[in-house]
Scaffold this motif. Sequence first.
Motif, PDB file in Angstrom:
ATOM      1  N   TYR A  16       0.849  -1.202   0.000  1.00 21.44           N
ATOM      2  CA  TYR A  16       0.000   0.000   0.000  1.00 21.44           C
ATOM      3  C   TYR A  16       0.881   1.248   0.000  1.00 21.44           C
ATOM      4  O   TYR A  16       0.862   2.049   0.938  1.00 21.44           O
ATOM      5  CB  TYR A  16      -0.937  -0.018   1.208  1.00 21.44           C
ATOM      6  CG  TYR A  16      -1.789  -1.264   1.293  1.00 21.44           C
ATOM      7  CD1 TYR A  16      -2.867  -1.462   0.424  1.00 21.44           C
ATOM      8  CD2 TYR A  16      -1.506  -2.256   2.229  1.00 21.44           C
ATOM      9  CE1 TYR A  16      -3.639  -2.612   0.501  1.00 21.44           C
ATOM     10  CE2 TYR A  16      -2.272  -3.407   2.310  1.00 21.44           C
ATOM     11  CZ  TYR A  16      -3.340  -3.588   1.437  1.00 21.44           C
ATOM     12  OH  TYR A  16      -4.092  -4.728   1.504  1.00 21.44           O
ATOM     13  N   THR A  68      -3.988   6.654   7.490  1.00 21.15           N
ATOM     14  CA  THR A  68      -5.077   5.747   7.145  1.00 21.15           C
ATOM     15  C   THR A  68      -4.791   4.337   7.638  1.00 21.15           C
ATOM     16  O   THR A  68      -5.667   3.671   8.216  1.00 21.15           O
ATOM     17  CB  THR A  68      -5.299   5.735   5.624  1.00 21.15           C
ATOM     18  OG1 THR A  68      -5.602   7.053   5.172  1.00 21.15           O
ATOM     19  CG2 THR A  68      -6.448   4.802   5.253  1.00 21.15           C
ATOM     20  N   THR A  86      -1.012   4.645   0.144  1.00 19.27           N
ATOM     21  CA  THR A  86      -1.932   4.856   1.271  1.00 19.27           C
ATOM     22  C   THR A  86      -1.216   5.588   2.393  1.00 19.27           C
ATOM     23  O   THR A  86      -0.135   5.164   2.820  1.00 19.27           O
ATOM     24  CB  THR A  86      -2.459   3.512   1.801  1.00 19.27           C
ATOM     25  OG1 THR A  86      -3.065   2.784   0.727  1.00 19.27           O
ATOM     26  CG2 THR A  86      -3.472   3.732   2.905  1.00 19.27           C
TER      27      THR A  86
END
Length: 512
Positions: free
Chosen positions: A146, A153, A149
Amino acid sequence: MPAPLASSAGIGTQVGAAASRTSKLGPPPVPPSRPRRSTVTTVPPPPTNTATNMQGSQPLTAVRSSEISPAEGLIALASRSHRPGATGDPEKEGGGDELLQEEEEEEEGGWRGWVVVMGCFTLAGCQMGYGTCWGVMMQNLSTTKYKTTPLSTLSLVAGLCNFMASIGSFVGGRLGDRYGYKKMIVVNIISCYLVLIISAFVNSLALLFFFQGACLGATFALGWPLFMALPAQWFKKKRGLATGVAVSGSGIGGGMSSLILRAILPKLGFRKALLVYASINFVFSCIAWTLLKVRILPPSAGGPKVQKNWLPKGIFRDGALWSLLGCLFVGTFGFLSPLYLITPYTIKMCPQLDPNSLTPAVPIILMGFAMGFGRILSGVMADKLGPVNSLFWTYFSGGLLQVVFWPWAKNFGSITAFAFLYMFFGSSFLSLMPVAAAKLFGLQGLATITGMAVLSNAPGQFLGGWVEGMVLEKTGGSYPSVAWVSGGIMIAGSLIMLYARFQRAPRLFARY
């Protein structure tokens, strides 16, 4: 133990012997008459020398104090006072008092109680230390699966897990009180293992939130209030120490697991590393389960049924309950900011450190170990000063350290010192919750009350970091502002606890 029930012949012998002795001094004006069988129970002192079982006529012998009702206990104690030579004061009767010895054994669990504590310690390390491990896993995920991201988060995965564990602990505590602690802990261990295995194979962020956030937190909720409450069943004088040692596994176990994960993640990758972590957790959890033993058992078949409310009568009208829950609700909002922000704060204040090295993570790693050892110390202090006093102190000292120390910690040494001291003194509320609840309300429904206490932490666990993050953003990155706000919140939470403290023990320096 008291002698068996005297027969009518034995009574006649004693009466005859008494008459023989008095005849040497002269004939009594009225010779004693042997009491009729039908009137024995009406002539004081009672002819019985022992209590009888409330459910039958057999003598009550070698019965633990936890196996008799309060009424039976009073009958047993009253019957002892009618023995020849009895004074009514157990401490003044020679030869030792078996009833008090049984009660003493009931209060202090001995070697078996400490075995139970070690089982709870291991379970806390496997489950309650997950938050520290997630920080290591999150760092790996942000650089592999990720990359786009934000860390903020990904950090919500652990926040969601803590939130679900907190709100579900009330239900988990009630299920433990109803169906049995060990049965529900088995469900907790198996479901936790399965959720971690499934989480290793998910490839979407939404499923990561669902399994490693919501589902894992729900499985934690089935066990947390139970192995937090178990030590209180085995100890009274050392209840704080026993609970502190048990819950200290969360810090010590979390610190050790994070070091192992940091070592194997680069070599094995996230999926295999998580499978290894889940398997190790499962093995140690099963070993820990074999060490557990419940002292207050649920009713057996044919026995008395559990009360419908499962809680002490009138507890919701007791202001001490709301004082305890309010303290935990408010104080937790200010507790998490150093945990979430200490690493970026270290990188900002010490730009000479390599942000990709282990050095900037030293403060957060030390926090885990300090949390564990601090909870042991808080247990000792709870036994010396009282658990309610200690609960007040842990929130107050944590808030005070944030207000007066953190804003002036501007180099690596002082930041590390703040991180250690803060977690050592200010993180023990989790281990003190069941001890303070037992002190305030007794052992009836303790797991349920502990679940309610953990439930009161849920909003702060989920939103506390976000609140401090908003303060940091609105103040243009001012960490001292965060320290003052979060520290003030912790101090406010500690002050709410004073209502319960002075309602139960009005004296200023009372040990309570």
